[in-house]
Design a protein around this motif. Structure first.
Motif, mmCIF file in Angstrom:
data_model
loop_
_atom_site.group_PDB
_atom_site.id
_atom_site.type_symbol
_atom_site.label_atom_id
_atom_site.label_comp_id
_atom_site.label_asym_id
_atom_site.label_seq_id
_atom_site.Cartn_x
_atom_site.Cartn_y
_atom_site.Cartn_z
ATOM 1 N N THR A 2 -2.901 3.122 -5.730
ATOM 2 C CA THR A 2 -1.648 3.119 -4.760
ATOM 3 C C THR A 2 -2.377 1.812 -4.265
ATOM 4 O OG1 THR A 2 -3.356 3.597 -3.091
ATOM 5 C CG2 THR A 2 -2.506 5.324 -3.847
ATOM 6 N N TYR A 36 0.899 5.546 0.001
ATOM 7 C CA TYR A 36 0.446 7.019 0.334
ATOM 8 C C TYR A 36 -0.993 7.803 0.308
ATOM 9 C CZ TYR A 36 -0.464 11.966 2.499
ATOM 10 O OH TYR A 36 -1.039 12.281 3.167
ATOM 11 N N ASP A 37 -2.372 7.327 0.813
ATOM 12 C CA ASP A 37 -3.395 7.919 -0.104
ATOM 13 C C ASP A 37 -3.801 8.952 0.545
ATOM 14 O OD1 ASP A 37 -4.457 6.501 1.459
ATOM 15 O OD2 ASP A 37 -5.284 5.324 0.608
ATOM 16 N N ILE A 97 -5.506 11.473 -1.633
ATOM 17 C CA ILE A 97 -6.844 11.232 -2.547
ATOM 18 C C ILE A 97 -7.971 11.558 -1.517
ATOM 19 C CG2 ILE A 97 -7.599 9.521 -4.557
ATOM 20 C CD1 ILE A 97 -4.071 8.754 -4.813
ATOM 21 N N ARG A 98 -8.068 10.732 -0.431
ATOM 22 C CA ARG A 98 -9.243 10.002 0.889
ATOM 23 C C ARG A 98 -9.591 11.475 -0.099
ATOM 24 N NH1 ARG A 98 -9.889 4.804 1.925
ATOM 25 N NH2 ARG A 98 -8.220 3.561 1.089
ATOM 26 N N LYS A 134 0.546 -1.099 -0.005
ATOM 27 C CA LYS A 134 0.221 0.072 0.222
ATOM 28 C C LYS A 134 0.893 1.338 -0.087
ATOM 29 C CE LYS A 134 -3.631 1.711 0.659
ATOM 30 N NZ LYS A 134 -3.823 3.145 -0.843
ATOM 31 N N LEU A 163 -6.508 5.923 -6.207
ATOM 32 C CA LEU A 163 -6.371 5.205 -5.449
ATOM 33 C C LEU A 163 -6.148 3.241 -5.642
ATOM 34 C CD1 LEU A 163 -7.129 5.892 -1.886
ATOM 35 C CD2 LEU A 163 -9.311 4.952 -2.348
ATOM 36 N N ASN A 207 -10.650 10.190 -9.250
ATOM 37 C CA ASN A 207 -10.209 9.642 -7.793
ATOM 38 C C ASN A 207 -10.271 8.567 -7.132
ATOM 39 O OD1 ASN A 207 -9.276 12.346 -6.735
ATOM 40 N ND2 ASN A 207 -10.893 12.857 -8.460
#
Length: 363
Positions: free
Chosen positions: A167, A104-105, A108-109, A102, A164, A160
Motif C-alpha cells: 500500500t 488505504y490500509d 490490514i493494520r 499511500k 502493508l 500482512n
C-alpha cells in the motif's frame, strides 16, 4: 571498210582502257593494304590516373542517435486501493526509498493487531507448558503444538506486513518525478500510472553504425554529439556494444553514457552523433569515382603495362571524396579515375595526368 576499221580501233582502245583501269586499281589496293589507314594502330584512351599509397587515417562515423534516461519507470501500485496520501511534488527530485503515495490500509493494520494479540497469548501459553513439562505435568507433544502455533502466527504477521508494504509506493531510485495522473481519494489499480520517475544524470544515448565497422569498435570509444537548439558539442563514452548485428538493417546498436550535470539535455532528444574510432595504419584510400559499383562486387581499373585491367575490390569506410580499399589493390598500383565507362579490358591507356596523394608530394 572504213567504218569497220573505226569500230575495231574503238574496241581495241576500250579493251586497253579496261586493262589499264584493272591494273591501276589492283596496284592501289595492294598499296592500301600495305600502308593501311593513316590512323591505324592500337586504340588508346586518354585518361587520368592515381598512384595507390598507404596512410594513417583517423576514423569517425556519423550517425543519428536518441538520448535516454539512465533509469526510467512508470510508477504503478501493486494492489488496488483508495489513495489516502500523496507525498511528492510534480517535477521534484526525490531520493531512493522516499514514500510517494499511500493507499488505504486500515483493514490490514487491524488484522496485524489481531495477530499480535494472538501471538502474545500463544507465547504465554507456551511458557506455562514448558514449566509443566519440567515436572512431567504435560507431554512434549502439547508443547510442540503450542510452539508451532507461534510459528504460524509469525508467518501470518509477516504476510500482512508484506501486504502493508504494497500500500506504499516508494521511489525505486533517485530521480525526477514527472506529471501526476492521480488525485487524493482516487481508486487506483495495478494498471494505473501514477507518474513517471526518471534519472537524467548521466544520460544514455543509443545509435547504430554499419556492420563493417565492427572490428574497429571498442568500449570507452569517445563520441561527440550535438542537439537542436544547443550549439555546444557534448561528449560521451561507449559502454556497451550489442553483440548481435541487426539482420534487417545490417547495423550494430551502440549505447554510450553522457554527463548531464547541467541538466541541459533531456531524454528523447534527437542527436547527431560522431563516433571516434581507432586509427587505421597503412590504409589505402582512393578517389570514390574510381570505384565501379556492381550488383555483387565492386571493381576498379588499374594500368598494367600500359593496358587496362579490371580488379575486384572490397571497400571500407568513406569520407567526402575518398573510399578505403580493404583488398584488391597494392601500394604502387595506378588506378584510373576518369573515362572509366569507356574502358574495355586490355585497352591501351594514355595517362596524361597522374595524381599522387598530398602526403607523398610533401615528402
Amino acid at each position: 571498210m572504213r567504218t569497220g576499221k573505226i569500230i575495231r580501233w574503238v574496241l581495241i582502245l576500250g579493251v586497253a582502257g579496261l586493262a589499264t583501269w584493272f591494273i591501276l586499281s589492283k596496284a592501289n589496293t595492294k598499296t592500301e593494304k600495305k600502308a593501311g589507314p593513316a590512323n591505324a594502330g592500337p586504340q588508346q584512351l586518354i585518361t587520368d590516373g592515381h598512384i595507390v599509397t598507404t596512410s594513417v587515417i583517423d576514423n569517425s562515423v556519423q550517425s543519428a542517435g536518441t538520448l535516454l534516461s539512465n533509469e526510467s519507470v512508470e510508477l504503478k501500485p501493486e494492489v488496488s486501493g483508495k489513495v489516502t496520501g500523496i507525498y511528492f511534488q510534480e517535477g521534484s527530485y526525490v531520493q531512493k526509498g522516499t514514500l510517494l503515495v499511500k493507499l488505504y490500509d486500515d483493514d490490514i493494520r487491524a488484522q496485524l493487531s489481531k495477530l499480535e494479540y494472538q501471538k502474545s497469548l500463544a507465547q504465554k501459553t507456551l511458557e506455562r507448558q514448558q514449566e509443566l513439562l519440567q515436572i512431567n505435568g504435560i507431554s512434549q507433544q502439547e508443547v510442540d503444538i503450542s510452539a508451532n502455533q507461534i510459528n504460524i502466527l509469525n508467518a501470518e504477521i509477516d504476510y500482512n506486513k508484506a501486504l502493508l508494504q504494497r500500500t506504499e509506493i516508494r521511489a525505486p531510485f533517485s530521480g525526477t518525478i514527472g506529471i501526476r495522473n492521480i488525485s487524493l481519494g482516487a481508486i487506483i489499480s495495478p494498471t494505473t500510472v501514477i507518474a513517471t520517475l526518471q534519472q537524467n544524470d548521466p544520460l544514455k544515448i543509443d545509435f547504430s553504425v554499419p556492420e563493417k565497422y565492427r572490428s574497429m569498435l571498442g568500449k570507452n570509444d569517445e563520441i561527440q554529439f550535438t542537439v537542436a537548439g544547443d550549439p555546444t558539442t557534448h561528449k560521451g563514452k561507449v559502454y556497451v556494444i550489442d553483440p548481435q548485428i541487426d539482420p534487417a538493417t545490417r547495423t550494430i546498436k551502440i549505447r554510450a553514457l553522457v554527463n548531464n550535470t547541467s541538466g541541459r539535455l533531456a531524454p528523447g532528444t534527437f542527436a547527431e552523433v560522431k563516433l571516434i574510432l581507432k586509427e587505421t595504419p597503412n590504409a589505402i584510400m582512393i578517389p570514390s569515382q574510381a570505384v565501379i559499383p556492381g550488383a555483387r562486387e565492386k571493381r576498379v581499373v588499374i594500368a598494367k603495362n600500359g593496358r587496362a585491367k579490371f580488379v575486384t575490390v572490397e571497400t571500407g569506410i568513406r569520407d567526402a571524396s575518398n573510399v578505403q580499399i580493404l583488398s584488391g589493390l597494392n601500394p604502387g598500383d595506378t588506378v584510373i579515375i576518369s573515362g572509366i565507362m569507356q574502358i574495355k579490358p586490355d585497352m591501351m591507356l594514355n595517362i596524361t595526368n597522374l595524381k599522387q596523394p598530398e602526403s607523398d608530394n610533401n615528402q
